[in-house]
Design a protein around this motif. Structure first.
Motif, PDB file in Angstrom:
ATOM      1  N   THR A 107     -34.495 -85.332  14.993  1.00  0.00           N
ATOM      2  CA  THR A 107     -35.491 -84.665  15.687  1.00  0.00           C
ATOM      3  C   THR A 107     -35.176 -83.363  15.381  1.00  0.00           C
ATOM      4  OG1 THR A 107     -36.112 -86.368  17.381  1.00  0.00           O
ATOM      5  CG2 THR A 107     -36.776 -84.083  17.670  1.00  0.00           C
ATOM      6  N   TYR A 238     -38.014 -93.658  14.233  1.00  0.00           N
ATOM      7  CA  TYR A 238     -39.145 -92.710  13.670  1.00  0.00           C
ATOM      8  C   TYR A 238     -39.937 -92.159  14.652  1.00  0.00           C
ATOM      9  CZ  TYR A 238     -37.563 -94.032   9.030  1.00  0.00           C
ATOM     10  OH  TYR A 238     -36.788 -94.131   8.023  1.00  0.00           O
ATOM     11  N   LEU A 239     -39.760 -92.290  15.779  1.00  0.00           N
ATOM     12  CA  LEU A 239     -40.605 -91.386  16.919  1.00  0.00           C
ATOM     13  C   LEU A 239     -39.937 -90.062  16.651  1.00  0.00           C
ATOM     14  CD1 LEU A 239     -40.284 -93.622  20.151  1.00  0.00           C
ATOM     15  CD2 LEU A 239     -42.443 -93.174  18.669  1.00  0.00           C
ATOM     16  N   ILE A 241     -40.398 -88.042  14.412  1.00  0.00           N
ATOM     17  CA  ILE A 241     -41.198 -87.363  13.842  1.00  0.00           C
ATOM     18  C   ILE A 241     -42.230 -86.890  14.885  1.00  0.00           C
ATOM     19  CG2 ILE A 241     -43.398 -87.516  12.124  1.00  0.00           C
ATOM     20  CD1 ILE A 241     -41.588 -89.933  10.798  1.00  0.00           C
ATOM     21  N   ARG A 242     -42.706 -87.587  15.889  1.00  0.00           N
ATOM     22  CA  ARG A 242     -43.485 -86.981  16.606  1.00  0.00           C
ATOM     23  C   ARG A 242     -42.818 -86.262  17.789  1.00  0.00           C
ATOM     24  NH1 ARG A 242     -47.610 -88.327  13.891  1.00  0.00           N
ATOM     25  NH2 ARG A 242     -47.783 -90.508  13.340  1.00  0.00           N
ATOM     26  N   GLN A 245     -42.818 -83.124  15.835  1.00  0.00           N
ATOM     27  CA  GLN A 245     -44.107 -82.103  15.955  1.00  0.00           C
ATOM     28  C   GLN A 245     -44.124 -81.660  17.417  1.00  0.00           C
ATOM     29  OE1 GLN A 245     -46.405 -85.414  14.872  1.00  0.00           O
ATOM     30  NE2 GLN A 245     -46.513 -85.283  12.648  1.00  0.00           N
ATOM     31  N   VAL A 246     -44.007 -81.989  18.552  1.00  0.00           N
ATOM     32  CA  VAL A 246     -44.110 -81.428  19.653  1.00  0.00           C
ATOM     33  C   VAL A 246     -43.397 -80.100  19.671  1.00  0.00           C
ATOM     34  CG1 VAL A 246     -43.730 -81.658  22.319  1.00  0.00           C
ATOM     35  CG2 VAL A 246     -44.944 -83.761  20.819  1.00  0.00           C
TER      36      VAL A 246
END
Length: 297
Positions: A107, A238-239, A241-242, A245-246
């Motif tokens: 992350t 692959y969370l 990625i989210r 972005q946050v």
């Protein structure tokens, strides 16, 4: 799929090739689309559709199905709803503290990558004076951002396989620590300077750090995701990625009130945090691998 069909000793190389191919495609696609967008827009759309159709045909005809049927602990068919299975799967993955650390590292690495087109990109657009950059001529801040992205992409294409071969005998610990240090330091420099050539050097440094880190991180992912729970582990991984972005969105707001030196400090702090996660993961790696080896009766 790569994990399932690749022997552990070949994974770093295969992930390097995969990463190389992706960046080659991005570079060629961006240049082709950019030059043809104005005069042959319909052809660009048609070409993309044909390419995706080709991918679909290859996937249907040549990629074998390997997904196992979901079962419960007793080996019986799992009759729970999709939402219930998903929630149960995430609970299992999040209980794995070693894997959580890998998600945190991924992350933060992705957050740093995203800063080039968010906070750093905004700064260049607002503050970068027009400068001559060979062979691109006079460039403004937005154009300089494009130059940096192009340099990053084509350095990956040109050097990925070479660096992986050059460093194949380097211990993972040294490769990860050095790679993360170069990566975070490169972004720290990008956040404070308006000198075009210093920006290019920083971009080259962080790209080398990126190439040192990614194959090892992907190999760690394959090791830490147990075979029987691999789909749910990969979905949870692959969370990042989210999550990235946050955090990127938050840092855009932070960059509006924090000095460039403060943003550089945040990037270096991210580097320290990533190394801390890798330090624990590598320390637990050998005992975990031994625990996963079945004992014969």
């Amino acid at each position: 799929t790569i994990i399932d069909v690749t022997p552990p000793e070949d994974r770093k190389f295969v992930y390097t090739v995969n990463y190389w191919v992706i960046n080659l495609a991005l570079g060629v696609g961006a240049l082709t689309g950019g030059f043809l967008y104005g005069s042959h827009f319909g052809g660009v759309i048609l070409g993309g559709a044909v390419a995706m159709g080709f991918v679909l045909v290859v996937t249907i005809l040549l990629v074998a199905e390997t997904k196992p049927e979901p079962t419960d602990a007793a080996g019986e068919a799992d009759t729970r709803s999709g939402w219930a299975r998903m929630a149960a799967g995430y609970r299992v993955v999040l209980a794995d503290s070693t894997f959580r650390r890998l998600v945190i590292a991924a992350t933060l690495m992705l957050t740093l990558e995203g800063q080039l087109t968010t906070s750093i990109g905004i700064r260049l657009a607002e503050e970068f004076p027009v400068q001559y950059v060979f062979p691109f001529g006079d460039v403004n801040g937005v154009q300089m951002l494009g130059v940096l992205k192009a340099v990053n992409t084509f350095m990956v294409v040109l050097l990925a396989l070479f660096i992986n071969t050059l460093l194949r005998n380097l211990p993972d610990r040294h490769r990860l620590y050095t790679g993360v240090t170069l990566y975070a330091s490169g972004f720290a420099v990008l956040s404070v300077t308006n000198d075009a050539w210093l920006l290019l050097v920083a971009c080259a440094v962080l790209t080398i750090g990126e190439l040192m880190d990614i194959p090892v991180r992907q190999a760690l992912l394959a090791e830490l995701a147990p075979e029987e729970g691999r789909p749910r582990y990969m979905a949870a991984y692959y969370l990042h990625i989210r999550f990235g972005q946050v955090i990127n969105s938050v840092l855009v707001s932070v960059s509006a009130v924090l000095s460039t030196q403060g943003m550089a400090g945040i990037y270096l702090l991210f580097g320290v945090l990533i190394i801390m996660q890798y330090r624990v993961i590598l320390a637990r790696r050998a005992p975990r691998a031994e625990a996963d080896v079945p004992v014969s009766a």
